[in-house]
Design an enzyme around this catalytic site. Structure first.
Site, short mmCIF file in Angstrom:
data_model
loop_
_atom_site.label_atom_id
_atom_site.label_comp_id
_atom_site.label_asym_id
_atom_site.label_seq_id
_atom_site.Cartn_x
_atom_site.Cartn_y
_atom_site.Cartn_z
N ARG A 54 0.84 -1.20 0.00
CA ARG A 54 0.00 0.00 0.00
C ARG A 54 0.88 1.26 0.00
NH1 ARG A 54 -1.94 1.09 4.25
NH2 ARG A 54 -0.83 -0.39 5.55
N LYS A 196 -8.19 -2.61 1.54
CA LYS A 196 -8.03 -1.81 2.75
C LYS A 196 -8.83 -0.51 2.67
CE LYS A 196 -5.40 -4.50 5.22
NZ LYS A 196 -6.02 -5.27 6.30
N HIS A 215 -9.32 -5.19 12.96
CA HIS A 215 -8.27 -5.72 12.10
C HIS A 215 -7.77 -7.01 12.75
CE1 HIS A 215 -4.10 -5.25 10.05
NE2 HIS A 215 -4.94 -5.89 9.28
N SER A 233 0.15 -6.76 9.45
CA SER A 233 0.69 -7.66 8.43
C SER A 233 2.00 -8.27 8.89
CB SER A 233 0.92 -6.89 7.13
OG SER A 233 -0.28 -6.41 6.62
N LYS A 237 -1.46 -13.43 11.63
CA LYS A 237 -2.92 -13.54 11.74
C LYS A 237 -3.48 -14.65 10.86
CE LYS A 237 -4.82 -9.66 10.62
NZ LYS A 237 -3.67 -9.15 9.85
N THR A 238 -3.05 -14.65 9.59
CA THR A 238 -3.59 -15.64 8.64
C THR A 238 -3.11 -17.04 9.00
OG1 THR A 238 -3.70 -13.98 6.88
CG2 THR A 238 -3.69 -16.28 6.20
N ASP A 252 -8.70 -11.61 8.32
CA ASP A 252 -8.14 -10.26 8.41
C ASP A 252 -9.07 -9.18 8.94
OD1 ASP A 252 -5.88 -8.54 7.96
OD2 ASP A 252 -6.90 -7.73 6.21
N ARG A 316 2.20 -12.27 -2.05
CA ARG A 316 0.86 -12.52 -1.49
C ARG A 316 0.06 -13.46 -2.37
NH1 ARG A 316 -1.15 -10.01 3.45
NH2 ARG A 316 0.39 -8.44 3.98
#
Length: 525
Positions: A54, A196, A215, A233, A237-238, A252, A316
């Site tokens: 981003r 996002k 988040h 990130s 988390k994933t 997410d 990704r």
């Protein structure tokens, strides 16, 4: 769809409108357009150009009443005038006019009471594919009566040549007009801007309805015990929420209302740097037809080299959540039993797992400490210690305390257990110590979820005053208490105190007399 709908968006002389194409159709277009390559597993792979993350410094909200009364203006939420927005809207409209375009209609939010309808317009097939993966795909009957609450015009090929005159950051623009329910994107091809961007809007809408946007990833066990995993990130988390023994709600973005937890999305967006099938089989096996890889290096007959980060460390994959065998089909579950704050501590100071009091939970939620991992944002090339309120400050249009207050109320109301888990470094800081093993982190998570961590005896660490288990399964006690993992104890003490000072200095901005002060529950020098 009717051309009049596109004309109302200011698009003219439109060629073919590819509206809500199937996956097979999108993949056919991507390959025919030369946008993607295909892997030997059937996934498509795209390069997103110079932007492999981003571009947060190029994001702005239109300064307009009444949203300007709610938005917390500053470095995160920057103002742009309605006049400049109107000028750049014309740039976006001209870019998307007189050509074939892709239109994708989706929902954000699995809860009927909270979902928003979003329409994405782009000239690139893979961007349509990305949002189809990432958001909730309406049924055929839902599409027949679809009316968008919000529209995104992705004119990524357009740039703002007048950015200096406009007083903006660069020729890239990611702009949101809250009152007119439209966003425009120019100058960056990165798909994550769309994902996002809508997350930021949900973070604006929901708190005004008394609902908490988060988040975080979420999963649920066989006995209906929901767990939330907060983190930026690269904190896991994933990976950690994708568990063969628990149903994945999402990886997410979620909301929490009076009925429980609900996913905003219909897909997952996982980092794939150094991905291997043994340590992360669910994600590895999800990379098949309909999955969309970003910025990976390929060789031979469609082979992917996941270890090659030469394009970016932020490689990704997006894929529909159905690719995870064990997912919760309605993307919803009850109120959480456990909340886990994930942090990647670059200094090797924080324990692998700590049990937090409610007051400590509020402190660490507002602090949102982690290390930005290379590639997740433009210009980050190695881990950098950072504080990001609510583990997602970049996506919070309102003041962080709005979200913290909502979380605190819900923790009280539902008696939730809260833990801090460090997926970062142990035995030394970045470059000296080593990254916490996924095996040890999994063991900490499993002990939280099955409740066995409550059987442990706890020590309280010095300075940070965190409650850490003396023993936990097969994890080495030297790992559980981070000071023991360092050869140089004096250097550990010095590093710990330096980090504590950073926490204290960061938290000072919340000690304004207007909000509850949780500083007494943070580190103390």
């Amino acid at each position: 769809m009717h051309l009049t709908e596109l004309e109302e968006l200011g698009l003219k002389n439109i060629g073919n409108v590819h509206h809500n194409l199937s996956y097979d159709e999108l993949i056919k277009h991507e390959l025919e357009n030369g946008e993607c390559a295909q892997t030997n597993k059937g996934a498509t792979a795209v390069d997103t150009g110079i932007f492999t993350g981003r571009s947060p410094k190029d994001k702005y909200f239109v300064d307009c009443d009444p949203s300007n009364k709610y938005i917390a203006w500053g470095d995160v939420n920057k103002k742009v005038s309605a006049d400049i927005f109107a000028e750049l809207l014309v740039v976006a409209q001209e870019q998307l006019s007189a050509k074939d375009i892709y239109v994708t209609d989706v929902f954000c939010g699995s809860s009927a009471a909270s979902k928003r309808s979003v329409r994405f317009v782009s000239e690139i097939a893979w961007q349509s594919h990305f949002v189809k993966n990432m958001f909730i795909r309406p049924t055929a009957s839902e599409l027949e009566v679809f009316k968008s609450d919000f529209t995104v015009l992705n004119a990524c090929k357009a740039v703002n040549d007048k950015w200096k005159e406009h007083g903006l950051n660069s020729e890239v623009f990611v702009l949101f007009d809250v009152e007119n329910n439209i966003a425009i994107i120019g100058g960056t091809w990165y798909g994550g801007e769309m994902k996002k961007g809508i997350f930021s809007m949900m973070n604006y809408w929901l708190p005004l309805e008394g609902k908490l946007p988060m988040h975080c990833s979420a999963n649920v066990g066989e006995r209906g015990d929901t767990a939330l995993f907060f983190g930026l990130s690269g904190t896991g988390k994933t990976t950690l929420s994708t568990d063969p023994h628990r149903a994945l709600i999402g990886d997410d973005e979620h909301g929490w209302d009076n009925y429980g937890v609900f996913n905003f999305e219909g897909g997952c967006y996982a980092k794939v740097i150094n991905l291997d099938g043994k340590s992360e089989p669910e994600i590895y096996n999800a990379i098949k037809t309909n999955a969309l890889l970003e910025n990976v290096v390929m060789y031979g007959e469609g082979e992917v080299n996941y270890e090659d980060g030469s394009k970016t460390e932020n490689t990704r994959v997006s894929y529909p959540i159905e690719h995870i065998k064990n997912h919760k089909h309605d993307l919803m579950a009850g109120h959480p039993e456990n909340i886990i704050f994930l942090t990647a501590d670059a200094f090797g100071v924080l324990p692998p797992v700590s049990k937090l009091t409610k007051e400590q939970a509020m402190y660490y939620f507002l602090s949102g400490y982690t290390a930005k991992v290379a590639g997740t944002e433009r210009g980050i090339t190695e881990p950098v210690a950072t504080f990001s309120a609510c583990f997602g400050e970049a996506f919070l249009p309102l003041h962080p305390t709005v979200y913290a207050d909502l979380l605190g109320k819900k923790i009280d109301e539902h008696g939730v257990n809260v833990y801090l888990v460090n997926t970062g470094w142990t035995g030394g800081g970045y470059g000296v110590g080593k990254r916490m093993s996924i095996k040890d982190t999994r063991a900490c998570i499993n002990a939280i979820l099955d409740g066995t961590i409550k059987d442990s005896e706890f020590d309280v660490t010095k300075t940070f005053r965190l409650s850490v288990p003396k023993t936990l399964g097969n994890i080495s006690p030297d790992v559980l208490n981070p000071r023991n993992a360092w050869e140089d104890k004096e250097l550990f003490d010095q590093t710990r105190d330096n980090l504590a000072k950073m926490f204290i200095e960061n938290y000072a901005k919340y000690q304004d007399g207007k909000h509850t002060d949780y500083a007494p529950f943070g580190p103390k020098l």
